[in-house]
Write a protein that holds these residues in place. Structure first.
Motif, short mmCIF file in Angstrom:
data_model
loop_
_atom_site.label_atom_id
_atom_site.label_comp_id
_atom_site.label_asym_id
_atom_site.label_seq_id
_atom_site.Cartn_x
_atom_site.Cartn_y
_atom_site.Cartn_z
N PRO A 170 -13.56 51.05 90.48
CA PRO A 170 -13.93 52.46 90.59
C PRO A 170 -15.01 52.95 89.64
CG PRO A 170 -11.86 52.25 89.40
CD PRO A 170 -12.23 50.87 89.85
N LEU A 171 -15.22 52.28 88.51
CA LEU A 171 -16.09 52.82 87.47
C LEU A 171 -17.13 51.81 86.99
CD1 LEU A 171 -13.65 54.70 85.03
CD2 LEU A 171 -15.23 55.74 86.66
N ILE A 172 -18.28 52.35 86.56
CA ILE A 172 -19.27 51.61 85.79
C ILE A 172 -19.48 52.37 84.49
CG2 ILE A 172 -21.66 50.81 85.63
CD1 ILE A 172 -21.69 50.76 88.73
N ASP A 173 -19.31 51.69 83.37
CA ASP A 173 -19.61 52.31 82.07
C ASP A 173 -21.12 52.33 81.88
OD1 ASP A 173 -19.52 53.23 79.42
OD2 ASP A 173 -19.40 51.18 78.65
N ALA A 174 -21.66 53.51 81.56
CA ALA A 174 -23.10 53.65 81.30
C ALA A 174 -23.35 54.03 79.84
CB ALA A 174 -23.71 54.69 82.24
N GLN A 175 -22.31 54.05 79.04
CA GLN A 175 -22.39 54.22 77.59
C GLN A 175 -22.86 55.61 77.17
OE1 GLN A 175 -24.62 50.87 76.04
NE2 GLN A 175 -22.98 49.44 76.45
N VAL A 176 -24.18 55.83 77.11
CA VAL A 176 -24.73 57.06 76.54
C VAL A 176 -25.61 57.75 77.57
CG1 VAL A 176 -26.14 58.02 74.68
CG2 VAL A 176 -24.69 56.02 74.23
N GLU A 177 -25.46 59.04 77.69
CA GLU A 177 -26.16 59.83 78.70
C GLU A 177 -27.67 59.88 78.46
OE1 GLU A 177 -26.31 64.46 79.09
OE2 GLU A 177 -24.49 63.78 80.11
N ASN A 178 -28.43 59.79 79.55
CA ASN A 178 -29.85 60.15 79.52
C ASN A 178 -30.22 60.76 80.86
OD1 ASN A 178 -30.71 58.04 81.39
ND2 ASN A 178 -30.62 56.59 79.70
N ASP A 179 -31.40 61.34 80.96
CA ASP A 179 -31.78 62.08 82.16
C ASP A 179 -31.82 61.19 83.40
OD1 ASP A 179 -32.00 64.37 80.64
OD2 ASP A 179 -34.19 64.28 80.47
N HIS A 180 -32.28 59.95 83.24
CA HIS A 180 -32.36 59.05 84.39
C HIS A 180 -30.97 58.75 84.95
CE1 HIS A 180 -33.85 55.96 87.04
NE2 HIS A 180 -33.20 54.99 86.41
N LEU A 181 -30.01 58.49 84.07
CA LEU A 181 -28.65 58.22 84.53
C LEU A 181 -28.05 59.42 85.22
CD1 LEU A 181 -27.27 56.23 81.44
CD2 LEU A 181 -28.17 55.29 83.59
N VAL A 182 -28.26 60.60 84.63
CA VAL A 182 -27.71 61.83 85.23
C VAL A 182 -28.30 62.06 86.62
CG1 VAL A 182 -27.62 64.34 85.00
CG2 VAL A 182 -27.17 62.89 83.01
N SER A 183 -29.60 61.78 86.78
CA SER A 183 -30.24 61.98 88.08
C SER A 183 -29.64 61.09 89.15
CB SER A 183 -31.75 61.74 87.97
OG SER A 183 -32.04 60.35 87.84
N LEU A 184 -29.03 59.98 88.73
CA LEU A 184 -28.42 59.04 89.67
C LEU A 184 -26.92 59.29 89.86
CD1 LEU A 184 -30.21 55.79 88.44
CD2 LEU A 184 -30.66 57.04 90.56
N GLY A 185 -26.40 60.31 89.20
CA GLY A 185 -25.00 60.68 89.41
C GLY A 185 -24.06 60.38 88.28
N ALA A 186 -24.56 59.91 87.14
CA ALA A 186 -23.68 59.65 86.00
C ALA A 186 -23.06 60.94 85.50
CB ALA A 186 -24.45 58.98 84.87
N ARG A 187 -21.86 60.85 84.97
CA ARG A 187 -21.17 62.03 84.45
C ARG A 187 -20.50 61.69 83.13
NH1 ARG A 187 -15.46 61.97 85.57
NH2 ARG A 187 -14.84 60.27 86.97
N ARG A 188 -20.14 62.73 82.40
CA ARG A 188 -19.46 62.56 81.13
C ARG A 188 -17.95 62.46 81.37
NH1 ARG A 188 -22.20 67.06 77.10
NH2 ARG A 188 -24.34 66.25 77.14
N MET A 189 -17.31 61.63 80.55
CA MET A 189 -15.85 61.52 80.59
C MET A 189 -15.36 61.52 79.14
SD MET A 189 -13.44 58.44 82.16
CE MET A 189 -13.74 58.87 83.88
N PRO A 190 -14.39 62.38 78.82
CA PRO A 190 -13.85 62.35 77.46
C PRO A 190 -13.38 60.95 77.08
CG PRO A 190 -13.00 64.24 78.67
CD PRO A 190 -13.73 63.39 79.67
N ARG A 191 -13.65 60.57 75.84
CA ARG A 191 -13.34 59.19 75.43
C ARG A 191 -11.87 58.85 75.64
NH1 ARG A 191 -15.12 58.23 69.67
NH2 ARG A 191 -13.28 59.49 69.21
N ALA A 192 -10.97 59.75 75.33
CA ALA A 192 -9.55 59.44 75.49
C ALA A 192 -9.22 59.11 76.94
CB ALA A 192 -8.70 60.61 75.00
N ARG A 193 -9.82 59.85 77.87
CA ARG A 193 -9.58 59.58 79.29
C ARG A 193 -10.21 58.26 79.69
NH1 ARG A 193 -11.68 63.25 84.34
NH2 ARG A 193 -10.46 62.25 85.97
N PHE A 194 -11.41 58.00 79.18
CA PHE A 194 -12.10 56.73 79.46
C PHE A 194 -11.25 55.55 79.00
CE2 PHE A 194 -15.00 53.40 77.87
CZ PHE A 194 -15.67 53.07 79.04
N ILE A 195 -10.71 55.63 77.80
CA ILE A 195 -9.90 54.53 77.27
C ILE A 195 -8.66 54.32 78.13
CG2 ILE A 195 -8.53 53.76 75.30
CD1 ILE A 195 -11.55 53.59 74.86
#
Length: 252
Positions: A189-214
């Motif tokens: 279901p997931l791909i980790d993209a580590q740190v946000e940047n504009d290119h990733l956001v334009s492709l649909g990346a989103r933020r997830m709280p670290r506790a939820r990610f873990i």
């Protein structure tokens, strides 16, 4: 919380500090030192930690909060880009040019970035993980020419993306979209993209709280994965397939 990152012991099997101990400034810096052995790297990824450092620095280990992720069913390509792909002769393959992809990611010029964090030691470490069946690349070819790609680490049913590149416009977009397409089909279901940047956001990346990610990766990393090369699973896959509408499914 300490104002200094933890110093890792020499034993590569030693546990990492809890990610909750990571610094706020710089965001996510957790530990320093250690090595890039397969044991240490796989242990890091299982716990939501990754190495990121510049030449001349000691190895730095990070777990930022929030984390940037892709839902594999929701990588976005614009309608214009998809229309262009209908006529594309590009093909996508997996694990046929891993060393070339990581070298291209290291050498490609990026806006606002001087040098590369993908050091020679990092390249050697991930090539070793690839040889052991844990690191993978998706490669985009125009005939025999490599025009884009992405590489990362797979643990269980979780893919931790490390870097991607384009040698031709759209190469990295095709790489991440094709990776997401295949992972979604495999039930990842997931791909980790580590740190946000504009290119990733334009492709649909989103933020997830670290506790939820873990919480998510703890379960995914314990699930049965697909070790070994992915070349036969992907084959010579036409990039034009990405012109088809993406399924409207949600992620975790």
């Amino acid at each position: 919380m300490s104002s200094l990152p933890s110093l890792l012991p020499e034993d590569p099997a030693a546990p990492f500090p809890p990610v909750e101990q990571a610094l706020r400034q710089p965001d996510g810096l957790l530990a320093v030192g250690g090595d890039l052995s397969p044991t240490r790297l796989l242990n890091a990824y299982r716990h939501g930690i990754f190495p990121w450092y510049s030449p001349g620095q000691p190895i730095l280990w990070w777990s930022p909060d929030p984390r940037t992720v892709f839902d594999t069913a929701e990588v976005r390509l614009s309608s214009k880009f998809r229309r262009g792909l209908r006529r594309s002769a590009w093909t996508v393959r997996a694990d046929t040019a891993f060393a070339d992809v990581i070298d291209a990611c290291a050498s490609i010029r990026r806006p606002g970035q001087r040098g590369t964090w993908i050091t020679l030691d990092m390249r050697a470490a991930y090539r070793q993980l690839h040889a052991l069946g844990h690191a993978h690349s998706l490669e985009v070819f125009d005939g025999d020419r490599l025009v884009g790609g992405i590489y990362g680490v797979a643990v269980g049913r979780m893919f931790f993306g490390e870097s991607m590149f384009s040698a031709e416009s759209g190469g990295s977009k095709v790489a991440i979209a094709a990776l997401a397409h295949h992972l979604h089909g495999w039930g990842w279901p997931l791909i980790d993209a580590q740190v946000e940047n504009d290119h990733l956001v334009s492709l649909g990346a989103r933020r997830m709280p670290r506790a939820r990610f873990i919480t998510h990766i703890s379960a995914l990393c314990e699930s049965p994965g697909l070790p070994g090369p992915w070349s036969e699973r992907v084959g010579d896959w036409p990039a034009a397939r990405l012109a088809e509408p993406a399924p409207a499914l949600g992620g975790p």
